[in-house]
Structure formats: structure tokens, C-alpha cells
Design an enzyme around this catalytic site. Structure first.
Site, PDB file in Angstrom:
ATOM      1  N   HIS A 145     -37.003  13.855-104.905  1.00 34.95           N
ATOM      2  CA  HIS A 145     -35.900  14.408-104.109  1.00 34.95           C
ATOM      3  C   HIS A 145     -34.552  13.850-104.537  1.00 34.95           C
ATOM      4  CE1 HIS A 145     -37.664  16.800-100.694  1.00 34.95           C
ATOM      5  NE2 HIS A 145     -38.747  16.329-101.282  1.00 34.95           N
ATOM      6  N   ASP A 146     -34.520  12.620-105.012  1.00 32.54           N
ATOM      7  CA  ASP A 146     -33.253  12.046-105.443  1.00 32.54           C
ATOM      8  C   ASP A 146     -32.837  12.598-106.804  1.00 32.54           C
ATOM      9  OD1 ASP A 146     -31.022  10.252-105.155  1.00 32.54           O
ATOM     10  OD2 ASP A 146     -31.957   8.990-106.673  1.00 32.54           O
TER      11      ASP A 146
ATOM     12  N   ASP B 243     -29.326   8.923-108.516  1.00 32.41           N
ATOM     13  CA  ASP B 243     -28.206   8.072-108.107  1.00 32.41           C
ATOM     14  C   ASP B 243     -28.310   7.550-106.682  1.00 32.41           C
ATOM     15  OD1 ASP B 243     -27.798  10.378-106.660  1.00 32.41           O
ATOM     16  OD2 ASP B 243     -25.912  10.930-107.632  1.00 32.41           O
TER      17      ASP B 243
ATOM     18  N   ASP C 271     -54.974  11.818-108.643  1.00 34.21           N
ATOM     19  CA  ASP C 271     -55.906  12.164-109.716  1.00 34.21           C
ATOM     20  C   ASP C 271     -55.972  13.673-109.899  1.00 34.21           C
ATOM     21  OD1 ASP C 271     -57.335  13.053-107.511  1.00 34.21           O
ATOM     22  OD2 ASP C 271     -58.863  11.488-107.615  1.00 34.21           O
TER      23      ASP C 271
ATOM     24  N   SER D  55     -28.366   9.045-103.987  1.00 36.14           N
ATOM     25  CA  SER D  55     -27.607   9.799-102.981  1.00 36.14           C
ATOM     26  C   SER D  55     -28.510  10.181-101.812  1.00 36.14           C
ATOM     27  CB  SER D  55     -26.986  11.050-103.602  1.00 36.14           C
ATOM     28  OG  SER D  55     -27.991  11.916-104.114  1.00 36.14           O
TER      29      SER D  55
ATOM     30  N   PRO E  11     -36.995  23.147-105.097  1.00 39.62           N
ATOM     31  CA  PRO E  11     -37.764  24.370-104.832  1.00 39.62           C
ATOM     32  C   PRO E  11     -38.446  24.312-103.470  1.00 39.62           C
ATOM     33  CG  PRO E  11     -38.246  23.494-107.025  1.00 39.62           C
ATOM     34  CD  PRO E  11     -37.463  22.446-106.300  1.00 39.62           C
TER      35      PRO E  11
ATOM     36  N   THR F  30     -60.336  12.507-102.325  1.00 40.23           N
ATOM     37  CA  THR F  30     -59.638  11.285-102.753  1.00 40.23           C
ATOM     38  C   THR F  30     -58.189  11.374-102.267  1.00 40.23           C
ATOM     39  OG1 THR F  30     -59.140  12.311-104.900  1.00 40.23           O
ATOM     40  CG2 THR F  30     -61.098  10.908-104.780  1.00 40.23           C
TER      41      THR F  30
ATOM     42  N   SER G 211     -51.671  15.886-104.838  1.00 35.59           N
ATOM     43  CA  SER G 211     -53.011  15.333-104.688  1.00 35.59           C
ATOM     44  C   SER G 211     -53.073  14.279-103.590  1.00 35.59           C
ATOM     45  CB  SER G 211     -53.457  14.701-106.018  1.00 35.59           C
ATOM     46  OG  SER G 211     -54.654  13.974-105.871  1.00 35.59           O
TER      47      SER G 211
ATOM     48  N   ASP H  92     -55.894  16.562-100.218  1.00 38.47           N
ATOM     49  CA  ASP H  92     -57.157  16.358-100.932  1.00 38.47           C
ATOM     50  C   ASP H  92     -58.091  15.603-100.001  1.00 38.47           C
ATOM     51  OD1 ASP H  92     -59.236  15.546-102.547  1.00 38.47           O
ATOM     52  OD2 ASP H  92     -57.999  14.461-103.983  1.00 38.47           O
TER      53      ASP H  92
END
Length: 329
Positions: A72-73, A80, A256, A82, A168, A251, A199, A248
Site C-alpha cells: 500500500h505504501d 516513502d 506458499d 506516506s 487496484p 496453511t 495466501s 487459505d
């Protein structure tokens, strides 16, 4: 005539010096390096690693948060930090965006920052803490250790205005997702690998119900759809409630290739997950990663490094925040 040649020579020298300065100006913005803190704060990376490990043993989901923080950064303008800024002093936080829904554990970034500050005051950037904690969190989730360059500086501003266009949405088409990652230098193979981060962790029902109600998405495995409906019994879940499904079931806290096996079995949680299988551009990589966990981890490591080096602030750009939540005053 000689005088004219001398003048031209003078102009050439000035032009050359200008070119050198111009190149230095631009190259300074991406001049990350390994062991950047070897002299200014030799134990910086070890302190961050130990804090990440300690937090993991107390709150296992922090390791997942560190990887999501990096994504996300870095995908929004620059790596940076933010993302960490709170709404204050004219700054609007990126955390307020719907794209940041479900993100948590920011307070533990402050825990890591305090530990580093006690050793080396105002030396290690929050942006490097975001990057290095993701690297170390990856190891705790089953990934290999990777060498990561440092030297990022912290933004003096939020990029809240561009978050929606940069990150996105889970309902976006796979072509749009690929295009967004390609714009920051990550190819199709790398994008498929990074989506493998699904995962681990969990997804809130708010982001799932469009595949369950009013009718079940026909691309979902019927038995899996029934499990999801038990986890998310209402078509209008409360965003504040703890209603979620695991990415998942086998696991859940290991990063993985089980994710790829699941999507091939029509057990992808999000619409974008299932599109990986149906799109001819991405499906060959899904099949290859499902067959070879080592290959997946190699590609995830490569893509994580590319993501971590997206347009960083270095040299005289940005600052080293005293508190990751606020711009220095």
C-alpha cells in the site's frame, strides 16, 4: 576565429557541467544501497528484525500486515512511508481511503520506530522500517531471507488524493491490475507472484458477498461457496463486525503456493483471484507456481524487491521523521 573556438569551448564546458549536475539530480532520487546504515546505525536492521520477531510471537498477524503495508505504501507514488501519516496539520491520511479497509497493526510500526530511535535518534527512516519489516515478516511466513537496499527517506506529504487510482480494487479486471503493476516496473510473472500474498491472512465479508449474493458466482466451487456463506451469512455485512473468511484453510499463516492450488480448484476468495486462472496471460504462471513452491518464492522475492524500490525519496528529498505518524515540525 581562435576567439570563437575558445568561446565554443567555454560553452561546451558549461553544457557538460550542467549535464553532470542534471544527471546527479535525477540519479539521487533512486540511490538506494545495501547496508546503508552500516556507519550511521550499524544495528538498525538487526533491531528491526528482532522487533518484528518479538511482535510476531505476540501477534502473529503482524507479519501479514508488514507485507500489506509495503504494497500500500510503495504502489502509491513512492516507497516513502506516506501511508503511515495520520490526519493532522493539514495532512489527510491515506488510511481513510476505502482501499485501506481492514488494514491494522499500525501501532506496532511505532513500537519498531521507538526501538530504533533509542539506538540511533532520527537516523533510520520510517520508509525503511516499512520495507525491512516486510522483508523480515516474509521470512516468518515461510519465505527466504532477501537482501534489501535501504536509504529511503520519508515523505513530507500524504498521497491520499491518488490512492484510489493507484491501488487496484479486488473487483477490477485482471488486465487493469496487470497494467497498474506494469506502470511501476513489475511484469506479469511478478504480479501473479505478488497476488500470492493472498495466501495468508483473511478477507472481510464486505469484500466477498458480491460473489455470494443474490446468487453464487458460478466459478466458485459449490462446497467452498457454502463455507463462505456460513462465514458471511448476510449480503450486507457490518464493516465494523469481525466477519471474515481465511484465504487459505490449509496453511493460513504460511506464504506458499497453496493459494495457486486453491484458485485452480475454484477456491479463490476474491474475483481477481479467480481471474488469474481464466486469463490466458496469467494462467500459465498460476499453473507453474502451483506445481513449484520454490519457483513461487523466487518470483515473490524478486517482485517484492522491485516493489520496495519504486520511486524512493533519497539524498536531500524527504526527511527522517521523528514519529512515523507525523511530518516533522
Amino acid at each position: 576565429m581562435a576567439r570563437n573556438r575558445s568561446e565554443y569551448g567555454g560553452y561546451s564546458s558549461i553544457a557538460f557541467l550542467f549535464l553532470v549536475l542534471l544527471l546527479h539530480f535525477y540519479s539521487g532520487r533512486c540511490d538506494l544501497q545495501l547496508s546503508y546504515y552500516s556507519e550511521s546505525c550499524p544495528r538498525a536492521e538487526e533491531i528491526i528484525k528482532q522487533e518484528v520477531i518479538s511482535l510476531y510471537h505476540k501477534h502473529g498477524n503482524t507479519a501479514v500486515s508488514w507485507i500489506r503495508n509495503l504494497f500500500h505504501d510503495c504502489i502509491v507514488e513512492s516507497c516513502d512511508a506516506s501511508l503511515l501519516l495520520e490526519t493532522a496539520n493539514g495532512v489527510k491520511s491515506e488510511k481513510l481511503s476505502p482501499r485501506s479497509f481492514g488494514m491494522r497493526n499500525f501501532k506496532y510500526v511505532d513500537t519498531i520506530k521507538r526501538a530504533v530511535e533509542s539506538e540511533c535518534p532520527q537516523t533510520v527512516s520510517c520508509a525503511d522500517i516499512v520495507a525491512l519489516s516486510a522483508r523480515d515478516g516474509f521470512v516468518l511466513l515461510g519465505g527466504p531471507h532477501i537482501e534489501m537496499k535501504t536509504g529511503r527517506r520519508d515523505s513530507k506529504e500524504s498521497h491520499a488524493g491518488t490512492v484510489e487510482d493507484s491501488i487496484p480494487n479486488h473487483n477490477d479486471s485482471i488486465s487493469l491490475v496487470l497494467s497498474r503493476f506494469q506502470s511501476i516496473g513489475i511484469d506479469v510473472e511478478g504480479t501473479v507472484a505478488l497476488l500470492g500474498a493472498h495466501s495468508v491472512g483473511r478477507v472481510h465479508c464486505v469484500n466477498l458477498v458480491n460473489r455470494l449474493y443474490p446468487t453464487v458466482d458460478p466459478t466458485l466451487d459449490p462446497d467452498y461457496a457454502e463455507y463462505l456463506k456460513r462465514r458471511c451469512p448476510s449480503p450486507e455485512p457490518d464493516p465494523q463486525a469481525v466477519e471474515y473468511a481465511r484465504n487459505d484453510l490449509e496453511t493460513p499463516m504460511v506464504l506458499d503456493n497453496m493459494y495457486y492450488k486453491n484458485v485452480l480448484s475454484h477456491k479463490g476468495l476474491l474475483l481477481v483471484d479467480q481471474q488469474l486462472v481464466s486469463d490466458p496471460t496469467t494462467s500459465p504462471f498460476v499453473e507453474k507456481m502451483a506445481d513449484d513452491n520454490g519457483y513461487f518464492l523466487d518470483q515473490f522475492s524478486r517482485a517484492l524487491l522491485l516493489l520496495s524500490e519504486n520511486n524512493p525519496l533519497t539524498e536531500d528529498y524527504g526527511e527522517i521523521r521523528k514519529d512515523c505518524r507525523y511530518v516533522n515540525i
